[in-house]
Every structure is written in structure tokens, then in C-alpha cells.
Scaffold this motif. Structure first.
Motif, PDB file in Angstrom:
ATOM      1  N   SER A   1       3.010   5.843  -3.201  1.00 15.44           N
ATOM      2  CA  SER A   1       4.001   6.686  -3.711  1.00 15.44           C
ATOM      3  C   SER A   1       3.989   6.615  -5.337  1.00 15.44           C
ATOM      4  O   SER A   1       5.109   7.072  -5.753  1.00 15.44           O
ATOM      5  CB  SER A   1       5.200   6.316  -2.925  1.00 15.44           C
ATOM      6  OG  SER A   1       5.527   4.755  -3.538  1.00 15.44           O
ATOM      7  N   GLY A   2       3.120   5.864  -5.820  1.00 17.57           N
ATOM      8  CA  GLY A   2       3.025   5.772  -7.241  1.00 17.57           C
ATOM      9  C   GLY A   2       3.711   4.656  -7.864  1.00 17.57           C
ATOM     10  O   GLY A   2       3.990   4.688  -9.008  1.00 17.57           O
ATOM     11  N   ARG A   3       4.094   3.813  -7.085  1.00 20.20           N
ATOM     12  CA  ARG A   3       4.948   2.497  -7.678  1.00 20.20           C
ATOM     13  C   ARG A   3       3.702   1.422  -7.926  1.00 20.20           C
ATOM     14  O   ARG A   3       2.699   1.592  -7.503  1.00 20.20           O
ATOM     15  CB  ARG A   3       5.785   2.033  -6.639  1.00 20.20           C
ATOM     16  CG  ARG A   3       6.851   2.980  -6.148  1.00 20.20           C
ATOM     17  CD  ARG A   3       7.816   2.473  -5.161  1.00 20.20           C
ATOM     18  NE  ARG A   3       8.735   3.103  -4.389  1.00 20.20           N
ATOM     19  CZ  ARG A   3       9.905   2.850  -4.252  1.00 20.20           C
ATOM     20  NH1 ARG A   3      10.563   1.766  -4.840  1.00 20.20           N
ATOM     21  NH2 ARG A   3      10.885   3.823  -3.848  1.00 20.20           N
ATOM     22  N   ARG A   4       4.154   0.546  -8.865  1.00 16.73           N
ATOM     23  CA  ARG A   4       3.416  -0.555  -8.853  1.00 16.73           C
ATOM     24  C   ARG A   4       3.652  -1.814  -7.885  1.00 16.73           C
ATOM     25  O   ARG A   4       4.706  -1.803  -7.320  1.00 16.73           O
ATOM     26  CB  ARG A   4       3.725  -1.305 -10.213  1.00 16.73           C
ATOM     27  CG  ARG A   4       2.983  -2.716 -10.658  1.00 16.73           C
ATOM     28  CD  ARG A   4       3.514  -3.239 -12.059  1.00 16.73           C
ATOM     29  NE  ARG A   4       2.768  -4.422 -12.091  1.00 16.73           N
ATOM     30  CZ  ARG A   4       3.078  -5.181 -13.121  1.00 16.73           C
ATOM     31  NH1 ARG A   4       4.175  -5.323 -13.827  1.00 16.73           N
ATOM     32  NH2 ARG A   4       2.047  -6.261 -13.379  1.00 16.73           N
ATOM     33  N   GLY A   5       2.368  -2.214  -7.290  1.00 11.62           N
ATOM     34  CA  GLY A   5       2.425  -3.078  -6.280  1.00 11.62           C
ATOM     35  C   GLY A   5       1.874  -4.278  -6.751  1.00 11.62           C
ATOM     36  O   GLY A   5       0.701  -4.279  -7.000  1.00 11.62           O
TER      37      GLY A   5
ATOM     38  N   LEU B   1       0.644  -1.195   0.039  1.00  7.49           N
ATOM     39  CA  LEU B   1      -0.092  -0.212  -0.137  1.00  7.49           C
ATOM     40  C   LEU B   1       0.897   1.130   0.093  1.00  7.49           C
ATOM     41  O   LEU B   1       0.632   2.228  -0.684  1.00  7.49           O
ATOM     42  CB  LEU B   1      -1.053  -0.024   1.241  1.00  7.49           C
ATOM     43  CG  LEU B   1      -2.027  -0.970   1.166  1.00  7.49           C
ATOM     44  CD1 LEU B   1      -2.750  -1.022   2.360  1.00  7.49           C
ATOM     45  CD2 LEU B   1      -3.084  -0.638   0.026  1.00  7.49           C
ATOM     46  N   ASP B   2       2.017   1.300   0.685  1.00  6.28           N
ATOM     47  CA  ASP B   2       3.082   2.282   0.864  1.00  6.28           C
ATOM     48  C   ASP B   2       3.467   2.684  -0.917  1.00  6.28           C
ATOM     49  O   ASP B   2       3.705   3.629  -1.057  1.00  6.28           O
ATOM     50  CB  ASP B   2       4.022   2.269   1.744  1.00  6.28           C
ATOM     51  CG  ASP B   2       3.547   2.436   3.300  1.00  6.28           C
ATOM     52  OD1 ASP B   2       2.432   2.929   3.360  1.00  6.28           O
ATOM     53  OD2 ASP B   2       4.288   1.944   3.992  1.00  6.28           O
ATOM     54  N   ALA B   3       3.836   1.428  -1.388  1.00  6.10           N
ATOM     55  CA  ALA B   3       4.338   1.541  -2.727  1.00  6.10           C
ATOM     56  C   ALA B   3       3.218   2.100  -3.680  1.00  6.10           C
ATOM     57  O   ALA B   3       3.607   2.963  -4.540  1.00  6.10           O
ATOM     58  CB  ALA B   3       4.830   0.106  -3.179  1.00  6.10           C
ATOM     59  N   VAL B   4       2.127   1.730  -3.717  1.00  7.69           N
ATOM     60  CA  VAL B   4       0.988   2.317  -4.500  1.00  7.69           C
ATOM     61  C   VAL B   4       0.838   3.766  -4.058  1.00  7.69           C
ATOM     62  O   VAL B   4       0.678   4.559  -5.146  1.00  7.69           O
ATOM     63  CB  VAL B   4      -0.399   1.624  -4.389  1.00  7.69           C
ATOM     64  CG1 VAL B   4      -1.457   2.113  -4.958  1.00  7.69           C
ATOM     65  CG2 VAL B   4      -0.097  -0.070  -4.739  1.00  7.69           C
TER      66      VAL B   4
ATOM     67  N   PRO C   1       8.135  -1.285 -14.531  1.00  9.01           N
ATOM     68  CA  PRO C   1       8.909  -0.112 -14.185  1.00  9.01           C
ATOM     69  C   PRO C   1      10.172  -0.394 -12.834  1.00  9.01           C
ATOM     70  O   PRO C   1       9.627  -1.066 -12.152  1.00  9.01           O
ATOM     71  CB  PRO C   1       7.910   1.148 -13.668  1.00  9.01           C
ATOM     72  CG  PRO C   1       6.453   0.660 -14.264  1.00  9.01           C
ATOM     73  CD  PRO C   1       6.914  -0.814 -14.463  1.00  9.01           C
ATOM     74  N   ARG C   2      11.194   0.157 -12.893  1.00  9.55           N
ATOM     75  CA  ARG C   2      12.077   0.198 -11.890  1.00  9.55           C
ATOM     76  C   ARG C   2      11.267   0.654 -10.496  1.00  9.55           C
ATOM     77  O   ARG C   2      10.550   1.637 -10.487  1.00  9.55           O
ATOM     78  CB  ARG C   2      13.397   0.888 -12.122  1.00  9.55           C
ATOM     79  CG  ARG C   2      14.283   0.277 -13.138  1.00  9.55           C
ATOM     80  CD  ARG C   2      15.486   1.069 -13.184  1.00  9.55           C
ATOM     81  NE  ARG C   2      16.429   0.983 -12.036  1.00  9.55           N
ATOM     82  CZ  ARG C   2      17.296   0.041 -11.912  1.00  9.55           C
ATOM     83  NH1 ARG C   2      17.359  -0.886 -12.741  1.00  9.55           N
ATOM     84  NH2 ARG C   2      17.931  -0.128 -10.802  1.00  9.55           N
ATOM     85  N   GLY C   3      11.521   0.114  -9.345  1.00 13.64           N
ATOM     86  CA  GLY C   3      10.866   0.577  -8.138  1.00 13.64           C
ATOM     87  C   GLY C   3       9.511  -0.262  -7.791  1.00 13.64           C
ATOM     88  O   GLY C   3       9.080  -0.090  -6.759  1.00 13.64           O
ATOM     89  N   THR C   4       9.440  -1.044  -8.923  1.00  8.98           N
ATOM     90  CA  THR C   4       8.028  -1.694  -8.485  1.00  8.98           C
ATOM     91  C   THR C   4       8.217  -2.886  -7.307  1.00  8.98           C
ATOM     92  O   THR C   4       9.240  -3.317  -7.067  1.00  8.98           O
ATOM     93  CB  THR C   4       7.734  -2.862  -9.720  1.00  8.98           C
ATOM     94  OG1 THR C   4       7.180  -2.079 -10.770  1.00  8.98           O
ATOM     95  CG2 THR C   4       6.706  -3.722  -9.422  1.00  8.98           C
ATOM     96  N   VAL C   5       7.257  -2.618  -6.406  1.00  7.84           N
ATOM     97  CA  VAL C   5       7.207  -3.767  -5.320  1.00  7.84           C
ATOM     98  C   VAL C   5       6.652  -5.046  -5.271  1.00  7.84           C
ATOM     99  O   VAL C   5       5.247  -5.082  -5.616  1.00  7.84           O
ATOM    100  CB  VAL C   5       6.868  -2.903  -4.055  1.00  7.84           C
ATOM    101  CG1 VAL C   5       7.145  -3.721  -2.706  1.00  7.84           C
ATOM    102  CG2 VAL C   5       7.661  -1.589  -4.011  1.00  7.84           C
ATOM    103  N   ALA C   6       6.922  -6.183  -5.138  1.00  4.74           N
ATOM    104  CA  ALA C   6       6.124  -7.239  -5.099  1.00  4.74           C
ATOM    105  C   ALA C   6       6.529  -8.184  -3.989  1.00  4.74           C
ATOM    106  O   ALA C   6       7.620  -8.147  -3.314  1.00  4.74           O
ATOM    107  CB  ALA C   6       6.508  -8.333  -6.358  1.00  4.74           C
TER     108      ALA C   6
END
Length: 237
Positions: A91-95, A86-89, A146-151
């Protein structure tokens, strides 16, 4: 989350209750948890762990990190993993949440209870529940991301449960190489061995990870361990 006392004091209260009333410790813990407004101790501990990690671990992670989130059942590792996403999303990242344990409906229910002042945030989060989840599946699903994606992968020890899947060590090597090249953060929820004794040390560590199949522990660059509301983050490499 507001408790009437720190969690270690609540646990001490439960121990005294178990001794005085000659009941099992788990029953005493559950009674104390109910007095605090929780269904049982495991839920209280999980919520306390989530609150302890309120600032989140995302700011401590770098692209390409392989992260371990370890705890015994009911102590908050799934909540921490979902909070990371949720923090990743936010901040505009893909989660992306890869789970072999929960249905999408169960996961969405948990997420809704965590959204706080941003309802609907979890709708952006991808939830993958395919029975074929493995290193190869994850790499294909995240190809070109994209770089910075969190899985977050739920969970480590189940990746090679099926005999048609490669050994865990082989899968982890492939995922490490992929994460470093693609700049993706991969976090693995991990079981803790039943031999872990909180009376000997308050939090588990790398030596307590359950290892049905051996692999190189040096694959992880960061780790976070939880137990009864306490959270400890550490850089490994």
C-alpha cells in the motif's frame, strides 16, 4: 490453501487416530498433516492461520496503534506479522521487521514464499537483526519516518533479555509515546504461556500472554490471537 476438511475436523481425526492406534497425539497430528501435504502439524496450523487472516489486519489499524500478535510456537504469528508488513509495503507504506530470532536470510526465505503474484515485493521490506534491538534502538531507527509506517518487533518478551537493557515496562512506555507522536503502527509478536489450554477455550487471550516481567497490558490498543488455524482480532482501547 485447500484442506480436505476444516482444521477442527482434522484435529478430531488425529485424536481418533491417536486413540485407535495408541500413539501420542502429536504423532497423530503430524501424520494427518502429512496426508494433507505438510511436513508436520505446526506448519499446517501456521499456514491455516495465515489463510484465515487473508484479508489482513492492516485495514483495521490506525496510525499510532500498538498491536499484539499472540500465539503458541508454530501457530502463525510470525507469518501474520510478515503479512502485515507486506500489506503495508503493497500500500506504499514503509515496513520494518525488527527480529532478535531470525537472520535476514531466514526472513527473506519466508517472505519469498508469501509474495504470491507480486514477486520482489519483499525486497522493499527492511529487516533489522541487530543484537542491540531495544526501544531506544527502534526509536532511533524509525526517527523521521513517515506517518503510517508499520514496524513488527519479534518478539515482545525478548526485548529486555539482556541485563543492560531497560525493563520491559519502561521500554514499552517509551515506544507507546513515540508511536503516538510519530503516527507509527508498532506490532509485537508475543509468546503465549504454556498454561494455556485449548481444551478450555479455542483461542488464547490477553490473560494468556507470557509475562516474565510485568507491565501494563493497557498499552496495547489492538490484539490478534491465533491457534490451529483460527484467528481472532479485537480492539482493546
Amino acid at each position: 490453501m485447500r484442506l480436505s476438511a476444516p482444521i477442527y475436523q482434522l484435529k478430531r481425526r488425529a485424536k481418533l487416530l491417536a486413540r485407535d492406534e495408541k500413539i501420542a497425539l502429536h504423532a497423530a497430528l503430524d501424520r494427518v498433516a502429512r496426508e494433507e501435504g505438510f511436513v508436520g502439524w505446526s506448519l499446517l496450523a501456521a499456514q491455516a492461520a495465515s489463510s484465515s487472516g487473508e484479508r489482513g489486519i492492516l485495514p483495521r489499524l490506525s496510525d499510532g496503534d500498538i498491536v499484539l500478535l499472540g500465539a503458541r510456537p508454530g501457530h502463525g504469528k510470525t507469518l501474520l506479522g510478515l503479512k502485515l508488513l507486506l500489506d503495508a509495503v503493497r500500500s506504499g507504506r514503509r515496513g520494518v521487521f525488527f527480529t532478535l530470532e531470525y537472520t535476514e536470510h531466514e526472513t527473506r526465505q519466508r517472505i519469498r514464499s508469501m509474495e504470491g503474484e507480486t514477486p520482489g515485493l519483499g525486497d522493499v521490506l527492511e529487516i533489522v537483526t541487530d543484537d542491540d534491538i531495544s526501544a531506544g534502538y527502534i526509536i532511533r531507527h524509525l526517527a523521521g519516518t513517515p506517518r503510517g509506517t508499520v514496524a513488527v518487533i519479534d518478539y515482545l518478551q525478548i526485548l529486555d533479555q539482556r541485563r543492560n537493557k531497560p525493563e520491559l515496562s519502561e521500554q514499552l512506555d517509551a515506544l507507546q509515546a513515540f508511536a503516538r507522536k510519530a503516527g507509527i503502527i508498532l506490532a509485537f509478536l508475543s509468546q503465549i504461556d504454556r498454561s494455556y489450554d485449548p481444551e478450555e477455550k479455542p483461542l488464547p487471550d490477553m490473560q494468556d500472554i507470557r509475562l516474565p516481567n510485568r507491565f501494563d497490558m493497557g498499552i496495547f490498543s489492538k490484539a490478534c490471537f491465533l491457534h490451529e488455524g483460527r484467528v481472532q482480532f479485537q480492539a482493546i482501547a
